[in-house]
Design an enzyme around this catalytic site. Structure first.
Site, short mmCIF file in Angstrom:
data_model
loop_
_atom_site.label_atom_id
_atom_site.label_comp_id
_atom_site.label_asym_id
_atom_site.label_seq_id
_atom_site.Cartn_x
_atom_site.Cartn_y
_atom_site.Cartn_z
N ASP A 42 31.88 76.34 50.69
CA ASP A 42 31.02 75.75 50.01
C ASP A 42 31.79 74.72 49.49
O ASP A 42 32.79 74.73 49.08
CB ASP A 42 30.26 76.54 48.72
N HIS A 85 29.51 71.85 47.64
CA HIS A 85 28.55 71.57 46.96
C HIS A 85 28.72 70.48 46.26
O HIS A 85 28.87 70.28 44.90
CB HIS A 85 28.70 72.67 45.59
N ASP A 122 26.36 74.72 52.43
CA ASP A 122 26.46 74.49 51.36
C ASP A 122 27.13 73.13 50.92
O ASP A 122 28.12 73.23 50.12
CB ASP A 122 26.70 75.55 50.25
N ASP A 171 24.09 69.81 46.46
CA ASP A 171 23.44 70.58 45.29
C ASP A 171 24.54 70.85 44.27
O ASP A 171 25.89 70.95 44.92
CB ASP A 171 22.69 71.78 45.81
N ARG A 172 24.45 71.04 43.30
CA ARG A 172 25.04 71.42 42.11
C ARG A 172 26.04 70.29 41.74
O ARG A 172 25.74 69.57 40.92
CB ARG A 172 26.06 72.57 42.50
N ASN A 203 22.35 78.08 52.53
CA ASN A 203 20.94 78.05 52.08
C ASN A 203 20.50 77.17 51.20
O ASN A 203 19.43 76.84 50.81
CB ASN A 203 20.85 79.37 51.31
N HIS A 204 21.36 76.10 50.88
CA HIS A 204 21.17 74.67 50.15
C HIS A 204 20.74 73.77 50.90
O HIS A 204 20.23 72.52 50.49
CB HIS A 204 22.23 74.50 48.99
N HIS A 207 27.05 81.33 56.87
CA HIS A 207 27.31 81.08 55.47
C HIS A 207 27.17 82.11 54.66
O HIS A 207 27.74 82.47 53.86
CB HIS A 207 26.04 80.05 55.21
N ARG A 210 20.37 88.63 44.90
CA ARG A 210 19.84 87.14 44.64
C ARG A 210 18.32 87.35 44.70
O ARG A 210 17.57 86.21 44.18
CB ARG A 210 20.20 86.30 45.63
N HIS A 247 29.32 81.18 50.58
CA HIS A 247 28.14 81.70 49.66
C HIS A 247 28.39 82.21 48.37
O HIS A 247 27.74 82.13 47.41
CB HIS A 247 27.35 82.73 50.40
#
Length: 482
Positions: A228, A230, A257, A260-261, A289-290, A338, A386, A413
């Site tokens: 990730d 991010h 990923d 995001d964030r 997943n993002h 991922h 999750r 992840h």
């Protein structure tokens, strides 16, 4: 008297552990907070406050399934405990389950009708639910994608634009990419026309790939696997400084990923897409997943792209995201995805190749599992912490490897303190490449080198300074942040 003293001692111990948990939560030490609340619950298992507090720690740790379970335990103990409804609503909102979140925020407003914050969160949740319903209503499987009708040739570049220019054929050169990366470093953007051209070229390349990409190291020294990122663009530049820029002779796999964030997600993903267009065999990108509409709406990428460009650019990004492969296999021996492995026994690499990926991920099934699942220490499978996907044990990993003639699973992840962790007796590695995640976690970042011998070598690094733009700066104001 002895029983009364024991109860008193238990209450004192529980209160002390609760206070320790609250302090750990405030410092961002979520695992420590969860441990404290769990031990407090052993001393006082009838406390709705402890379950609710642990739910909050699980939300911060992105363990939404566990948060929902704890919030429900709190509500069972005290149906009037407002914070438990807040926490369950927050977890469901973070999962995009807006109808369930609405139930809880309406309950909060009913229990506390004069709570302004509760009304604002209810309004935000109602807005998100309406947007989702509208998007579903207007989408059609038969509708042509925006890319099919977009004529970039009609877009002119203003003479006042002082950034790099793409060549006429739209293929990024070394000079263009170098200038683009430096422009992004200086917090400047490139022209919208060039963004659209890069996205259209990227989509063409991704469409031609399978859901599982087979990779060979060949005569190259190694392949690099990153986890990730991010939206931490300045840390991505640091990776390139340590390890060299991606190219045909220095190939990378970015394991989902990208966005995001972090609030430089546009810069991260467009840079990698431009590098992929320049070096199709040197840049491989798995979906995380993002890289989905729902996640990017909540966690910042949608807001960032709308702020920096417009809805057309956003729509093209999502077209690209839907064509991102779900996994890669290096030298027929190392499986890279991922999230993790499947909820079903018997899954083969051919099953992954056959997944129809040009869509938003479903709530269950192989595609969902690859993007969302996590390893667990004990054998077997368990419900996901999750609330999506599953947790899978060492036996599941071993069986998958044996069935497919593989040696190793590499996944991402999840944050790891040292940037990576070797798990499941050496048969699975988690790698995470966003150091000091969200400017709060204090973790290192890491990447993996695989040479022809397929013996993983790890490089770890610390976060580098970035401009004073906080993580999630473009995220919608959402109940998640409770």
């Amino acid at each position: 008297m002895a029983a009364q003293d024991a109860r008193s001692d238990g209450a004192d111990a529980s209160l002390a552990l609760k206070n320790e948990g609250n302090a750990a939560l405030a410092r961002g030490r979520y695992a420590e907070a969860i441990s404290c609340y769990s031990r407090a619950l052993e001393a006082d298992p009838s406390s709705p406050v402890l379950y609710s507090n642990r739910a909050m720690a699980h939300i911060k740790a992105e363990s939404y399934g566990l948060a929902i379970a704890d919030a429900e335990a709190s509500i069972r103990l005290d149906a009037s405990y407002i914070k438990a409804y807040y926490r369950r609503g927050s977890a469901n909102f973070a999962l995009g389950k807006y109808k369930l979140a609405l139930r809880d925020f309406r309950a909060v407003c009913k229990l506390r009708p004069n709570d302004r914050d509760a009304r604002l969160k209810l309004k935000e949740c109602e807005r998100a639910a309406k947007q989702l319903a509208f998007a579903v209503a207007i989408e059609s499987e038969d509708a042509a994608p925006l890319s099919a009708s977009l004529d970039v040739a009609t877009i002119s570049v203003d003479a006042a634009y002082d950034g790099p220019h793409l060549p006429e054929d739209g293929a990024p050169t070394d000079e263009f990419i170098t200038e683009m990366l430096e422009r992004f470093r200086a917090q400047k953007l490139i022209h919208r026309k060039y963004v659209l051209q890069i996205l259209l070229r990227t989509k063409e390349l991704l469409e031609a790939e399978k859901s599982l990409v087979d990779l060979e190291i060949g005569d190259r020294d190694r392949i690099t696997i990153c986890g990730d990122v991010h939206g931490q663009f300045y840390d991505l530049l640091h990776i390139f400084e340590i390890n060299g820029r991606p190219s045909s002779s220095n190939p990378y796999v970015f394991n989902g990923d990208l966005v995001d964030r972090g609030s430089f997600s546009f810069e991260v993903v467009l840079s990698l897409f431009a590098l992929k267009v320049q070096h199709p065999g040197g840049v491989h990108i798995n979906r995380g997943n993002h890289e989905t509409k729902n996640m990017s709406k909540i966690y910042g990428f949608e807001g960032e792209v709308r702020h920096k460009y417009d809805a057309t650019v956003l729509a093209l990004f999502h077209e690209c995201f839907q064509w991102l492969p779900l996994a890669a296999c290096v030298e027929k021996k190392v499986f890279v995805t991922h999230g993790g492995l499947s909820s079903d026994d018997g899954v083969t690499l051919d099953d992954v190749r056959k997944v129809s990926r040009n869509r938003e991920p479903p709530d269950a099934g192989l595609m969902c599992d690859l993007l969302w699942s996590d390893p667990q220490a004990q054998d077997g499978r368990s419900p996901s912490k999750r609330g999506v996907g599953l947790s899978f044990g060492p036996d599941v990993t071993r069986a998958f490897l044996e069935r497919n003639g593989l040696d190793l699973v590499v996944r991402s992840h999840e944050v790891r303190d040292n940037g990576y962790e070797v798990e499941h007796g050496g048969s699975l590695i988690t790698v995470f490449s966003a150091p000091n995640y969200c400017d709060a976690m204090g973790n290192k970042g890491a990447f993996i080198h695989l040479s022809a011998a397929l013996e993983p070598k790890f490089t770890t690094y610390d976060a580098v300074p970035h401009p004073p733009l906080r993580p999630m700066a473009y995220a919608s104001a959402s109940p998640f942040g409770l």
